[in-house]
Design a protein around this motif. Sequence first.
Motif, mmCIF file in Angstrom:
data_model
loop_
_atom_site.group_PDB
_atom_site.id
_atom_site.type_symbol
_atom_site.label_atom_id
_atom_site.label_comp_id
_atom_site.label_asym_id
_atom_site.label_seq_id
_atom_site.Cartn_x
_atom_site.Cartn_y
_atom_site.Cartn_z
ATOM 1 N N SER A 18 1.372 -1.488 -0.138
ATOM 2 C CA SER A 18 -0.047 0.154 -0.108
ATOM 3 C C SER A 18 0.668 1.227 0.222
ATOM 4 N N ILE A 19 1.693 0.971 0.779
ATOM 5 C CA ILE A 19 2.665 1.881 1.143
ATOM 6 C C ILE A 19 3.743 2.254 -0.769
ATOM 7 N N GLU A 20 3.952 1.489 -0.714
ATOM 8 C CA GLU A 20 4.748 1.128 -2.564
ATOM 9 C C GLU A 20 3.952 2.094 -3.448
ATOM 10 N N ALA A 21 2.610 1.467 -3.221
ATOM 11 C CA ALA A 21 1.643 2.167 -4.310
ATOM 12 C C ALA A 21 0.855 4.204 -4.255
ATOM 13 N N VAL A 22 1.015 3.985 -2.832
ATOM 14 C CA VAL A 22 0.311 5.631 -2.686
ATOM 15 C C VAL A 22 2.118 6.147 -3.349
ATOM 16 N N GLN A 23 2.991 5.435 -2.975
ATOM 17 C CA GLN A 23 4.702 6.602 -2.805
ATOM 18 C C GLN A 23 4.865 6.502 -4.745
ATOM 19 N N ASN A 24 4.594 5.376 -5.496
ATOM 20 C CA ASN A 24 4.217 5.462 -7.071
ATOM 21 C C ASN A 24 3.181 6.975 -7.607
ATOM 22 N N GLY A 25 2.170 6.470 -7.135
ATOM 23 C CA GLY A 25 1.170 7.228 -7.584
ATOM 24 C C GLY A 25 1.887 9.400 -7.275
ATOM 25 N N SER A 26 2.513 9.091 -5.709
ATOM 26 C CA SER A 26 3.536 10.571 -5.657
ATOM 27 C C SER A 26 4.280 10.740 -6.852
ATOM 28 N N SER A 44 5.427 14.829 -5.166
ATOM 29 C CA SER A 44 4.845 15.510 -4.312
ATOM 30 C C SER A 44 3.293 15.042 -4.288
ATOM 31 N N GLY A 45 2.530 15.708 -3.617
ATOM 32 C CA GLY A 45 1.261 15.433 -3.472
ATOM 33 C C GLY A 45 0.895 16.051 -2.336
ATOM 34 N N TYR A 46 -0.382 14.892 -1.726
ATOM 35 C CA TYR A 46 -1.199 15.879 -0.778
ATOM 36 C C TYR A 46 -1.478 14.935 0.581
ATOM 37 N N VAL A 47 -1.047 15.716 1.993
ATOM 38 C CA VAL A 47 -1.236 15.107 2.994
ATOM 39 C C VAL A 47 -2.540 15.990 3.625
ATOM 40 N N SER A 48 -3.460 15.053 3.966
ATOM 41 C CA SER A 48 -4.238 15.144 4.853
ATOM 42 C C SER A 48 -4.954 15.412 6.090
ATOM 43 N N VAL A 49 -4.821 16.114 6.274
ATOM 44 C CA VAL A 49 -5.230 16.940 8.544
ATOM 45 C C VAL A 49 -5.913 17.392 8.590
ATOM 46 N N ASP A 50 -7.688 16.594 8.595
ATOM 47 C CA ASP A 50 -8.114 16.838 8.959
ATOM 48 C C ASP A 50 -9.074 17.451 7.384
ATOM 49 N N GLU A 51 -9.446 18.277 7.308
ATOM 50 C CA GLU A 51 -10.636 19.663 5.783
ATOM 51 C C GLU A 51 -9.244 19.270 5.277
ATOM 52 N N LEU A 131 0.204 25.711 -3.162
ATOM 53 C CA LEU A 131 -0.838 24.579 -3.377
ATOM 54 C C LEU A 131 -1.644 24.450 -2.762
ATOM 55 N N SER A 132 -2.124 24.252 -0.844
ATOM 56 C CA SER A 132 -2.452 23.632 -0.578
ATOM 57 C C SER A 132 -3.641 24.608 -0.013
ATOM 58 N N VAL A 361 1.972 21.769 -15.725
ATOM 59 C CA VAL A 361 2.548 21.730 -14.088
ATOM 60 C C VAL A 361 1.656 20.926 -13.049
ATOM 61 N N ARG A 362 0.839 21.575 -12.928
ATOM 62 C CA ARG A 362 -0.098 20.685 -11.977
ATOM 63 C C ARG A 362 -0.417 19.616 -11.615
ATOM 64 N N ASN A 363 -0.700 19.123 -13.378
ATOM 65 C CA ASN A 363 -0.874 18.235 -13.439
ATOM 66 C C ASN A 363 0.172 17.606 -12.736
ATOM 67 N N ALA A 364 1.596 17.358 -13.252
ATOM 68 C CA ALA A 364 2.636 16.452 -13.760
ATOM 69 C C ALA A 364 2.881 16.379 -12.216
ATOM 70 N N ILE A 365 2.647 17.559 -11.569
ATOM 71 C CA ILE A 365 3.024 17.451 -9.820
ATOM 72 C C ILE A 365 2.144 16.827 -8.464
ATOM 73 N N HIS A 366 1.262 16.837 -9.354
ATOM 74 C CA HIS A 366 -0.381 16.044 -9.001
ATOM 75 C C HIS A 366 -0.873 17.207 -7.846
ATOM 76 N N ALA A 367 -0.982 17.995 -8.446
ATOM 77 C CA ALA A 367 -1.482 19.386 -7.916
ATOM 78 C C ALA A 367 -3.122 19.412 -7.671
ATOM 79 N N GLN A 368 -3.985 19.913 -7.223
ATOM 80 C CA GLN A 368 -5.067 20.104 -7.588
ATOM 81 C C GLN A 368 -5.431 21.890 -8.244
ATOM 82 N N PRO A 369 -6.090 21.422 -9.641
ATOM 83 C CA PRO A 369 -6.492 22.989 -10.364
ATOM 84 C C PRO A 369 -7.250 23.474 -9.837
#
Length: 490
Positions: A18-26, A44-51, A131-132, A361-369
């Motif tokens: 599961s960890i490897e899948a998340v890392q590969n997705g990032s 790169s990507g997001y880590v959720s802290v509550d909302e 981007l947060s 660029v946002r798509n490449a770094i896994h950031a939301q539009p």
Amino acid sequence: MEKMVFVISFCMLFSFASIEAVQNGSLITHLPGFNGAFPSKHYSGYVSVDEKNLFYYFVVSERNPSRDPVVLWQNGGPGCSSFDGFVYEHGPFNFQEGKPKGSLPTLHLNPYSWSKVSNIIYLDSPVGVGLSYSQNTSTYITGDWQTAVDTHTFLLKWFALYPEFVSNPFYISGESYAGIYVPTLASEVVKGIKAGAKPTINFKGYMVGNGVTDPVFDGNALVPFAHGMALISDDIFKEVEVACGGNYSNPADTCDQKLEKVYSAIAGLNIYDILEPCYHDPKAQQNTKGNTSLPVSFQQLGVTERPLAVRKRMFGRAWPYRAPVKDGIVPLWGAELAENQLHVPCTNDEVATRWLNDAAVRNAIHAQPENVAGPWELCTTRISYYHNAGSMIPYHKQLTAEGYRALIFSGDHDMCVPFTGTQAWTKSLGYKTITPWRSWISNGQVAGYLQAYDHDITFLTIKGAGHTVPEYKPKEALDFYSRWLDGKPI
């Protein structure tokens, strides 16, 4: 027994998968504007802290990822994105303006990237910065304490996603208002370690560059700096010294009148580096005297305790922009500032703005539009931020007394958070001097000066650098950074 071992082994394999899948997705596989192979892996990507969805960009060390330290980097503001550090200071690339004008920037490898010697996390914090983002915009009302708690939670979740780095030495670093972020977060990390928070972070110390620390020391720093840099005359200096009694952080009316001569003398300078030109933005707020070089950041970082009348004279309107008082504390940033878009003075952020608001660029770094996370801005106006942690001096005292290393560095031509205040507060800790004031050498030349104290705290200047040290002196910055992380003498 064999069945239990099988179940545990299966669960561990499932967890690692599961960890490897998340890392590969990032994992970042390409970046618009860059042609070539990455010198190390990027995630790169997001880590959720509550909302709250906190965005990070992680650059793996180019040297020895399994042994090199993990360093968290935060820019200041409050409200400024850590992509400032990534794009303009010590990230893996140098960004060149695109041709024709308006096209995407061209990226080249940065020979002085801090990823040469460390694994480094660039974090957009607090939520609402860079981007947060959050769907619940009430979370954009925050402050020092909440930011530290949220970032600590982010770190615990991040290390759970990247467990191969949890045993690496970990350092917290940042500049400007991160002079508040860094010690408060370090304090939360230490509390978490003592409370048995998992995973256990291998925290070793912290670095602060040109950092906001204490209203008295920071507020008293400008006048001696301006005098030492020949920005005000001996006569002006003597006048304000007599009228103010050396206390410029919360002056009386007589002192205010004399300080006007100081503000008049330094008008028009680039406060982030007095040697550099100031690129005036015609949209930037100007005061009644037409001064475009004394921005809200100067008020916020250096003299936040000034009386309202002085703030109006310095900046043409009250600070901080009619934002509401909460629990007796006035926020540094108010959401109502958004009606008058913030422009950081004397800076040009077009390259970063163009790149980070590009859909590819946002798509490449896994950031939301943009329609989800909003447009990227160097410093945002959409958060309301409360400075509620007070002076950082008790934090530094506690952290260093408990054995955590500290490097406090200053570009010596920064007028926003002058080195004079930083030198004074580090000395005020009362620690025994281990290394008396001396020069330090980089590339065979004097690169600045340092003084080291007991409890492994060092104050260091970088000759000719401004507020964002690695932007002005990238080679020297990598030099002291790598030596300090490796435990070698600077």
